[in-house]
Design an enzyme around this catalytic site. Structure first.
Site, short mmCIF file in Angstrom:
data_model
loop_
_atom_site.label_atom_id
_atom_site.label_comp_id
_atom_site.label_asym_id
_atom_site.label_seq_id
_atom_site.Cartn_x
_atom_site.Cartn_y
_atom_site.Cartn_z
N ASP A 1 -8.96 -5.71 -5.25
CA ASP A 1 -8.55 -4.51 -4.50
C ASP A 1 -9.36 -3.33 -5.01
O ASP A 1 -9.23 -2.93 -6.17
CB ASP A 1 -7.05 -4.27 -4.70
CG ASP A 1 -6.49 -3.16 -3.82
OD1 ASP A 1 -7.26 -2.28 -3.40
OD2 ASP A 1 -5.27 -3.19 -3.56
N HIS B 1 -7.64 -5.10 -0.65
CA HIS B 1 -6.52 -4.26 -0.21
C HIS B 1 -6.13 -4.74 1.18
O HIS B 1 -6.52 -4.14 2.20
CB HIS B 1 -6.93 -2.79 -0.21
CG HIS B 1 -5.77 -1.85 -0.12
ND1 HIS B 1 -4.86 -1.68 -1.14
CD2 HIS B 1 -5.36 -1.03 0.89
CE1 HIS B 1 -3.95 -0.80 -0.77
NE2 HIS B 1 -4.22 -0.40 0.45
N SER C 1 0.83 -1.20 0.00
CA SER C 1 0.00 0.00 0.00
C SER C 1 0.87 1.25 0.00
O SER C 1 1.73 1.40 -0.87
CB SER C 1 -0.97 -0.03 1.19
OG SER C 1 -1.90 1.01 1.11
#
Length: 294
Positions: free
Chosen positions: A246, A274, A113
């Site tokens: 995601d 995610h 991320s």
């Protein structure tokens, strides 16, 4: 480490394996796993809890693993909500400074991320310190509107995030429920392990001075110049792993990273959102170990 720019101190809790390093003018909490004679892997996430302890211990069977709390998260320095005096490039310098603290000339670097932004910039600006690069669930641009050829955040996800009531940041149960609900929103096709995620949320609250700052400050700091146009300069062997479900950084971002970084290999994580869910660990660990071998 007398005479060095960076200093390492023993954590205050003698039962704790975590330590505090003074790096780039900031106190950062880090933890290591495994034998330092094995290849080093630096894991970068929003905090060290991005990388569960069991995941790190499995990786440490063959690697020397380092995880840490980024500024404003966990036991690292906290500045307060929207009061961060640092930049994204400072966070890159922090990460590379930890290698100096540990007397490691280089490491395999993996970022998830927002940690993927730091990892990309480390490979670009500190190439001698990045043996290989692994990018998980990230994108080639900082906060803000997506480039025209990249998918935006999922509209429904953002509407639910923006309409969710803000918790009482001083109330433990309120914040824990907020964190667990965020995990639900970011999950892929498999339901989250509620008990495990609640345990992480509890630990996050208990070890973080300002949870609001830890969740939001990264979006409001100075991100500096764009770097997507420089991705072709990356020399480190690169692995891209990205969840097919995601909704925060949709899969097309992983496709773009793999296309624009020379020689990069893309591995889809089927049904993953995610997140770094336990059911994907076997794939994540096998790919990461193979990528950091040799």
């Amino acid at each position: 480490m007398k005479g060095m720019t960076h200093d390492l101190e023993v954590a205050m809790n003698p039962q704790d394996t975590q330590t505090v390093a003074h790096v780039n003018g900031a106190d950062l909490c880090l933890e290591t796993f495994g034998d330092r004679d094995d290849p080093a892997v630096l894991l970068i996430g929003s905090s060290m809890l991005t990388w569960p302890g069991d995941f790190c211990r499995r990786l440490a069977e063959d690697r020397f693993v380092i995880r840490y709390d980024m500024r404003d998260t966990g036991r690292s320095v906290s500045y307060g909500h929207r009061a961060a005096p640092y930049t994204l490039r400072d966070l890159v310098t922090d990460a590379m400074g930890l290698l100096d603290v540990l007397r490691l000339p280089a490491a395999h670097v993996a970022g998830f991320s927002v940690g993927g932004w730091i990892a990309q910039l480390a490979a670009l600006d500190h190439p001698a310190k990045v043996t290989s690069l692994t990018l998980i669930g990230t994108r080639p641009t900082a906060p803000g509107p997506a480039d025209a050829d990249l998918p935006e955040h999922d509209a429904e996800l953002m509407q639910r995030m923006m309409s969710a009531p803000e918790p009482d940041w001083n109330d433990r149960e309120s914040v824990i429920e907020h964190l667990v609900e965020s995990d639900r929103l970011f999950a892929g096709t498999a339901p989250i392990d509620e008990a495990a995620r609640r345990a992480v949320a509890e630990r996050t609250f208990d070890r973080t001075p300002d949870v609001a700052a830890s969740l939001t400050n990264i979006a409001f700091i100075d991100h500096g110049a764009r770097w997507r146009e420089r991705l072709a300069e990356i020399k480190a062997p690169t692995l891209v792993l990205h969840g097919t479900h995601d909704r925060f950084f949709p899969y097309g971002n992983g496709v773009a990273l793999a296309r624009e970084i020379p020689g990069a290999r893309l591995v889809p994580l089927e049904g993953v959102g995610h997140e770094l869910p336990r059911h994907a660990w076997d794939t994540l660990l096998a790919e990461l170990i193979a990528h950091t071998t040799g």
